[in-house]
Design a protein around this motif. Structure first.
Motif: not given
Length: 144
Positions: A94-103, A113-119, A128-132
């Motif tokens: 599992h991973h997340d994405h950062l999209i460069d809006v210019d390129t 940290r993000i995973e813990e905060l979401q949970a 309970d998160i089943v998918h994100h």
């Protein structure tokens, strides 16, 4: 070992065979392009990369192959704002994405940290998160 003779290409071939699809030179070129992608190619980029191996690959065959693999859960379709459908192998952690809006570049990242905060947020709301899926859109900061 050639780039078409890899365990990942074999796995992708197996998925197509399971759907009764014949493995042609063109499909092997498509599977090789997918297996060797370190980015998130569009169907057109898969076509371009496949044609380096077999110039007879058609866009229709690329779309059909991608559709079958997506239906089997072997690849993931991402619809990032304004970039059209982009594909990646589903066998990654599992991973997340950062999209460069210019390129339009797509940067994968993992943040405990993000995973813990979401949970934590889901728990506080009684879920309970089943998918994100997390997509961040940004511009490179000026480095003055």
């Amino acid at each position: 070992m050639s780039e078409t003779d890899t365990p990942m290409v074999d796995d992708l071939e197996h998925e197509l065979r399971a759907e009764g699809v014949r493995i042609t030179r063109q499909r092997v070129a498509i599977l090789s392009a997918l297996a060797n992608s370190s980015d998130h190619p569009s169907a057109e980029e898969v076509l371009e990369r496949s044609r380096k191996q077999d110039s007879s690959v058609s866009l229709a065959t690329v779309y059909r192959t991608l559709s079958i693999l997506e239906g089997r859960g072997t690849i993931l379709r991402n619809e990032f704002d304004g970039t059209g459908a982009r594909f990646e192998l589903a066998n990654k952690p599992h991973h997340d994405h950062l999209i460069d809006v210019d390129t339009g570049d797509v940067i994968e990242f993992i943040s405990p940290r993000i995973e813990e905060l979401q949970a934590e947020i889901a728990r506080e709301l009684g879920y309970d998160i089943v998918h994100h899926r997390l997509e961040l859109y940004g511009k490179v900061r000026n480095r003055d």
